[in-house]
Design a protein around this motif. Sequence first.
Motif, mmCIF file in Angstrom:
data_model
loop_
_atom_site.group_PDB
_atom_site.id
_atom_site.type_symbol
_atom_site.label_atom_id
_atom_site.label_comp_id
_atom_site.label_asym_id
_atom_site.label_seq_id
_atom_site.Cartn_x
_atom_site.Cartn_y
_atom_site.Cartn_z
ATOM 1 N N MET A 82 -32.483 -61.745 -26.137
ATOM 2 C CA MET A 82 -32.695 -60.459 -26.789
ATOM 3 C C MET A 82 -32.770 -59.371 -25.719
ATOM 4 O O MET A 82 -33.560 -59.485 -24.777
ATOM 5 C CB MET A 82 -33.985 -60.483 -27.599
ATOM 6 C CG MET A 82 -34.050 -61.612 -28.614
ATOM 7 S SD MET A 82 -35.527 -61.559 -29.652
ATOM 8 C CE MET A 82 -36.784 -61.928 -28.427
ATOM 9 N N SER A 83 -31.949 -58.357 -25.887
ATOM 10 C CA SER A 83 -31.911 -57.263 -24.935
ATOM 11 C C SER A 83 -32.050 -55.936 -25.669
ATOM 12 O O SER A 83 -31.902 -55.877 -26.892
ATOM 13 C CB SER A 83 -30.596 -57.286 -24.147
ATOM 14 O OG SER A 83 -30.420 -58.510 -23.474
ATOM 15 N N SER A 84 -32.319 -54.898 -24.911
ATOM 16 C CA SER A 84 -32.478 -53.557 -25.488
ATOM 17 C C SER A 84 -33.422 -53.578 -26.685
ATOM 18 O O SER A 84 -33.133 -53.018 -27.740
ATOM 19 C CB SER A 84 -31.120 -52.994 -25.905
ATOM 20 O OG SER A 84 -30.236 -52.933 -24.796
ATOM 21 N N LEU A 85 -34.536 -54.234 -26.498
ATOM 22 C CA LEU A 85 -35.485 -54.395 -27.592
ATOM 23 C C LEU A 85 -36.109 -53.059 -27.982
ATOM 24 O O LEU A 85 -36.341 -52.189 -27.125
ATOM 25 C CB LEU A 85 -36.566 -55.397 -27.200
ATOM 26 C CG LEU A 85 -36.099 -56.865 -27.179
ATOM 27 C CD1 LEU A 85 -37.034 -57.718 -26.337
ATOM 28 C CD2 LEU A 85 -35.999 -57.395 -28.590
ATOM 29 N N THR A 86 -36.379 -52.929 -29.257
ATOM 30 C CA THR A 86 -37.032 -51.739 -29.798
ATOM 31 C C THR A 86 -38.266 -52.179 -30.572
ATOM 32 O O THR A 86 -38.396 -53.355 -30.940
ATOM 33 C CB THR A 86 -36.101 -50.965 -30.737
ATOM 34 O OG1 THR A 86 -35.971 -51.690 -31.967
ATOM 35 C CG2 THR A 86 -34.717 -50.778 -30.115
ATOM 36 N N PRO A 87 -39.173 -51.247 -30.834
ATOM 37 C CA PRO A 87 -40.360 -51.621 -31.621
ATOM 38 C C PRO A 87 -40.002 -52.215 -32.986
ATOM 39 O O PRO A 87 -40.787 -52.999 -33.540
ATOM 40 C CB PRO A 87 -41.103 -50.292 -31.768
ATOM 41 C CG PRO A 87 -40.740 -49.545 -30.523
ATOM 42 C CD PRO A 87 -39.300 -49.890 -30.277
ATOM 43 N N GLU A 88 -38.841 -51.864 -33.511
ATOM 44 C CA GLU A 88 -38.413 -52.418 -34.801
ATOM 45 C C GLU A 88 -38.088 -53.898 -34.722
ATOM 46 O O GLU A 88 -37.931 -54.560 -35.745
ATOM 47 C CB GLU A 88 -37.196 -51.664 -35.324
ATOM 48 C CG GLU A 88 -37.482 -50.242 -35.834
ATOM 49 C CD GLU A 88 -37.885 -49.283 -34.724
ATOM 50 O OE1 GLU A 88 -38.781 -48.444 -34.955
ATOM 51 O OE2 GLU A 88 -37.294 -49.385 -33.615
ATOM 52 N N ASP A 89 -37.987 -54.433 -33.527
ATOM 53 C CA ASP A 89 -37.757 -55.869 -33.354
ATOM 54 C C ASP A 89 -39.056 -56.672 -33.366
ATOM 55 O O ASP A 89 -39.023 -57.908 -33.316
ATOM 56 C CB ASP A 89 -37.016 -56.136 -32.042
ATOM 57 C CG ASP A 89 -35.624 -55.545 -32.030
ATOM 58 O OD1 ASP A 89 -35.260 -54.904 -31.022
ATOM 59 O OD2 ASP A 89 -34.890 -55.726 -33.025
ATOM 60 N N THR A 113 -42.961 -67.735 -33.283
ATOM 61 C CA THR A 113 -43.477 -67.154 -32.051
ATOM 62 C C THR A 113 -43.461 -65.641 -32.183
ATOM 63 O O THR A 113 -42.500 -65.060 -32.695
ATOM 64 C CB THR A 113 -42.651 -67.626 -30.831
ATOM 65 O OG1 THR A 113 -43.233 -67.134 -29.630
ATOM 66 C CG2 THR A 113 -41.196 -67.169 -30.914
ATOM 67 N N GLN A 114 -44.531 -65.022 -31.742
ATOM 68 C CA GLN A 114 -44.671 -63.579 -31.896
ATOM 69 C C GLN A 114 -43.897 -62.839 -30.816
ATOM 70 O O GLN A 114 -44.022 -63.150 -29.625
ATOM 71 C CB GLN A 114 -46.138 -63.176 -31.834
ATOM 72 C CG GLN A 114 -46.394 -61.677 -31.923
ATOM 73 C CD GLN A 114 -46.109 -61.111 -33.299
ATOM 74 O OE1 GLN A 114 -46.501 -61.698 -34.313
ATOM 75 N NE2 GLN A 114 -45.408 -59.975 -33.355
ATOM 76 N N VAL A 115 -43.132 -61.858 -31.243
ATOM 77 C CA VAL A 115 -42.473 -60.937 -30.325
ATOM 78 C C VAL A 115 -42.992 -59.540 -30.642
ATOM 79 O O VAL A 115 -42.888 -59.086 -31.781
ATOM 80 C CB VAL A 115 -40.947 -60.981 -30.467
ATOM 81 C CG1 VAL A 115 -40.296 -59.866 -29.643
ATOM 82 C CG2 VAL A 115 -40.418 -62.338 -30.033
ATOM 83 N N THR A 116 -43.563 -58.898 -29.659
ATOM 84 C CA THR A 116 -44.092 -57.556 -29.827
ATOM 85 C C THR A 116 -43.429 -56.635 -28.821
ATOM 86 O O THR A 116 -43.457 -56.905 -27.616
ATOM 87 C CB THR A 116 -45.615 -57.526 -29.636
ATOM 88 O OG1 THR A 116 -46.231 -58.416 -30.571
ATOM 89 C CG2 THR A 116 -46.154 -56.115 -29.868
ATOM 90 N N VAL A 117 -42.842 -55.562 -29.331
ATOM 91 C CA VAL A 117 -42.170 -54.592 -28.472
ATOM 92 C C VAL A 117 -42.956 -53.289 -28.535
ATOM 93 O O VAL A 117 -43.106 -52.692 -29.607
ATOM 94 C CB VAL A 117 -40.721 -54.367 -28.910
ATOM 95 C CG1 VAL A 117 -40.012 -53.428 -27.930
ATOM 96 C CG2 VAL A 117 -39.970 -55.687 -29.007
ATOM 97 N N SER A 118 -43.452 -52.872 -27.408
ATOM 98 C CA SER A 118 -44.243 -51.642 -27.351
ATOM 99 C C SER A 118 -43.346 -50.454 -27.019
ATOM 100 O O SER A 118 -42.360 -50.582 -26.288
ATOM 101 C CB SER A 118 -45.346 -51.772 -26.313
ATOM 102 O OG SER A 118 -44.789 -51.947 -25.025
ATOM 103 N N SER A 119 -43.719 -49.311 -27.567
ATOM 104 C CA SER A 119 -42.914 -48.090 -27.327
ATOM 105 C C SER A 119 -43.355 -47.370 -26.069
ATOM 106 O O SER A 119 -44.366 -47.659 -25.478
ATOM 107 C CB SER A 119 -43.028 -47.167 -28.531
ATOM 108 O OG SER A 119 -44.380 -46.847 -28.768
#
Length: 119
Positions: A82-89, A113-119
């Motif tokens: 996963m690349s260019s992750l955004t908070p919507e991911d 598994t939890q994925v959290t993307v911070s802004s």
Amino acid sequence: QVQLKESGGGLVQAGGSLMLSCAASGSIGLSNAMGWYRRAPGKQRELVARITSGGSTNYADSVKGRFTISRDSGKNTVYLQMSSLTPEDTAVYSCNANGYYGLSYYNYWGQGTQVTVSS
């Protein structure tokens, strides 16, 4: 009984990358598909990407060009880069394996598994 063990989730900043892995213990036969689904808070589970034993792939429109699914059939393992992750991911990502072992159909899920993307 096949078990799916996921790894690689975590916290990442927007624009960053993560790789998820899912290893299936036991034999999943020759005709199958493995994939990743996700469920964000307050939303329904959705397909992210899947790959068949023949190598065909499909992706959710929202991740095309950013995520890449691959598999190592010898290891019964599927990966999601996963690349260019955004908070919507941000979501719980779950691995799925389904197909036929002999004449028996199976459909297995990992614990997520939890994925959290911070802004």
